[in-house]
Design an enzyme around this catalytic site. Structure first.
Site, PDB file in Angstrom:
ATOM      1  N   THR A 101      62.074  35.529  40.660  1.00 58.51           N
ATOM      2  CA  THR A 101      62.509  36.703  39.901  1.00 58.51           C
ATOM      3  C   THR A 101      63.234  37.706  40.767  1.00 58.51           C
ATOM      4  O   THR A 101      64.202  38.340  40.329  1.00 58.51           O
ATOM      5  CB  THR A 101      61.280  37.369  39.246  1.00 58.51           C
ATOM      6  OG1 THR A 101      60.627  36.416  38.407  1.00 58.51           O
ATOM      7  CG2 THR A 101      61.677  38.563  38.398  1.00 58.51           C
ATOM      8  N   THR A 177      56.763  34.565  43.025  1.00 58.23           N
ATOM      9  CA  THR A 177      55.454  35.084  43.423  1.00 58.23           C
ATOM     10  C   THR A 177      54.306  34.095  43.248  1.00 58.23           C
ATOM     11  O   THR A 177      53.287  34.209  43.928  1.00 58.23           O
ATOM     12  CB  THR A 177      55.108  36.359  42.630  1.00 58.23           C
ATOM     13  OG1 THR A 177      55.103  36.065  41.231  1.00 58.23           O
ATOM     14  CG2 THR A 177      56.123  37.457  42.912  1.00 58.23           C
ATOM     15  N   ASP A 178      54.439  33.114  42.348  1.00 62.36           N
ATOM     16  CA  ASP A 178      53.282  32.285  42.012  1.00 62.36           C
ATOM     17  C   ASP A 178      52.721  31.516  43.200  1.00 62.36           C
ATOM     18  O   ASP A 178      51.503  31.344  43.326  1.00 62.36           O
ATOM     19  CB  ASP A 178      53.639  31.304  40.892  1.00 62.36           C
ATOM     20  CG  ASP A 178      53.728  31.973  39.534  1.00 62.36           C
ATOM     21  OD1 ASP A 178      53.412  33.181  39.444  1.00 62.36           O
ATOM     22  OD2 ASP A 178      54.111  31.305  38.561  1.00 62.36           O
ATOM     23  N   LYS A 254      47.802  36.024  45.507  1.00 62.41           N
ATOM     24  CA  LYS A 254      48.191  36.595  44.220  1.00 62.41           C
ATOM     25  C   LYS A 254      46.946  36.689  43.350  1.00 62.41           C
ATOM     26  O   LYS A 254      46.312  35.689  43.038  1.00 62.41           O
ATOM     27  CB  LYS A 254      49.256  35.734  43.544  1.00 62.41           C
ATOM     28  CG  LYS A 254      49.777  36.350  42.250  1.00 62.41           C
ATOM     29  CD  LYS A 254      50.953  35.573  41.677  1.00 62.41           C
ATOM     30  CE  LYS A 254      51.479  36.276  40.421  1.00 62.41           C
ATOM     31  NZ  LYS A 254      52.652  35.600  39.836  1.00 62.41           N
TER      32      LYS A 254
END
EC number: 6.3.5.-
Length: 438
Positions: A101, A177-178, A254
């Site tokens: 993203t 980010t995952d 995360k």
């Protein structure tokens, strides 16, 4: 006009195309915004609109009234290369984009958000970056982070090495980010770096008012010029735009699906914060590698196959036996509590030991550490030569075992590597007692 037939036919008949501003009314609710391209996998009757708020809404248009408000008049424009504003007075920072993203750009013709496929795309999305450093941006691949692999980690490590070797004063990696914390952990073991290597991402894309992309990227550039020569994760510390945390890459995780402050340091505090374009060390007592202390080195040999297996009520030894049968190079058990597994796993664990496959155990609790000396099942694991790794989180244990098994196929050497604090991934001073059979 009320929709009553196939979507494409309806839009053609209404002379509505992607990029037009439309109003859609259905069940006493009105939506106004730009018509977006429709993903191939979406419902054939769904229409997607980007509203003025920046958010997209998908509406099943059966029984809806649709009208064109404004025709799009934004023709395709060939963009000039970005002016990087090079200066001898600024640091040289490389941005490596892997996708995600944070590395997305808005197509102002259609309103859609797409990956940045070139370095200029990335800089156009955040042109202010050139005010902070001499930016060399490079898209090494564009993938969703769930498609990241150990082979791509090896490629990324080599790209980072080459950029630093060519004179970069810092490297920023744009990443989804995952699985960012997996990549950060893997890079921390593959690289000795004399400069900061900062991994960043975004929870919300640049077309949304609440996007965290700009602040995360600019804070990462600031961090890449700092004195902290480690692999770091730079993301929002709070839900608002106050400051970003600099988390050690092999200590962060995360923790939330959508919050902007999703990344947290586990079993330690962040090394530093970035606030008002300034890096502030959080705790002077925390040791970290300083700029220039380590010579640049790359060792990106990873094992081919390591498994991460979660222990849960009802788990069977079929999982471990399958990995043994397939010749895996190592197995990490995400144990319960202090580092436990059910009794029915022990025959398979013994078999793995007999096949010279290292078995590492960590805890799914995240906070705290393994201690196999408290309960009988833990002591039994020690007798089976299972390798406890203190307060190392499961993702780090997985990436470290990939690296350790890539250095040696000798199980004693792998044990030594796993139980040695190499890059700040474990608190050895508090964990030493838990490594010894009693």
């Amino acid at each position: 006009m009320v929709y009553e037939r196939h979507l494409k036919e309806f839009l053609d008949a209404s002379n509505i195309t992607v990029g037009d501003i439309i109003r859609l009314e259905k069940e006493d609710i009105s939506y106004t915004g730009m018509l977006l391209e429709k993903p191939d996998y979406s419902n054939e009757n769904t229409i997607i609109i980007k509203m003025d708020s920046g958010y997209n809404v998908g509406v099943d248009i059966n029984g809806a009234k649709v009208e064109k408000i404004e025709e799009h008049n934004k023709p395709h424009i060939e963009l000039d290369p970005v002016d990087r504003q090079l200066s001898d007075e600024k640091d040289n920072v490389t941005i490596l984009s892997t996708g995600g993203t944070v590395a997305s750009v808005i197509d102002y013709k259609t309103g859609a958000v797409h990956p940045a496929f070139t370095a200029d795309d990335l800089l156009r999305a955040t042109p202010e970056l050139v005010d902070y450093a001499n930016i060399n941006a490079k898209a090494i691949f564009n993938i969703l982070s769930e498609n990241m692999t150990p082979q791509l980690w090896m490629q990324t490590a080599e790209e980072v090495y080459n950029e630093i070797n060519d004179g970069a004063d810092g490297v920023v990696i744009a990443h989804g980010t995952d699985t960012m914390h997996y990549t950060a952990s893997a890079l921390s073991f593959m690289l000795d770096t004399p400069v900061p290597v900062v991994i960043t991402g975004a929870q919300r894309s640049s077309d949304r008012p609440s996007s965290d992309a700009f602040m995360n990227l600019t804070s990462s550039i600031v961090a890449s010029k700092s004195d902290i020569a480690e692999v770091l994760i730079c993301m929002h510390s709070t839900e608002d735009d106050t400051y970003c945390s600099l988390n050690r890459g092999n200590r962060a995780r995360k923790m939330h699906t959508s919050r902007r402050d999703t990344f947290k340091s586990i079993n330690m505090d962040p090394i530093a914060y970035v606030e008002n374009n300034d890096v502030k060390i959080n705790d002077p007592q925390v040791k970290y590698n300083k700029r220039g202390e380590l010579p640049l080195m790359l060792n990106n040999n990873l094992a081919d196959k390591v498994a991460l297996v979660k222990m849960y009520p009802g788990v069977t030894d079929e999982l471990i036996n399958m990995y043994v049968d397939k010749g895996y190079d190592g197995i990490v058990l995400e144990g319960t509590g202090l580092g436990h597994c059910p009794d029915n796993m022990f025959n398979a664990i013994t078999r793995a030991k007999d096949e010279n496959i290292p078995v590492v155990i960590t805890s799914q609790c995240l906070y705290g550490r393994t201690n196999l000396n408290v309960y009988s099942s833990g002591r039994r694991l020690l007798q089976e030569n299972v390798i406890p790794v203190g307060d190392m989180i499961p993702e780090t244990a997985y990436t470290k075992l990939l690296w350790a098994a890539g250095q040696s196929d000798n199980i004693d050497e792998i044990r030594s590597i796993m139980q040695t604090n190499l890059k700040g991934e474990m608190d050895k001073t508090l964990s030493q007692q838990y490594f010894i059979k009693q």
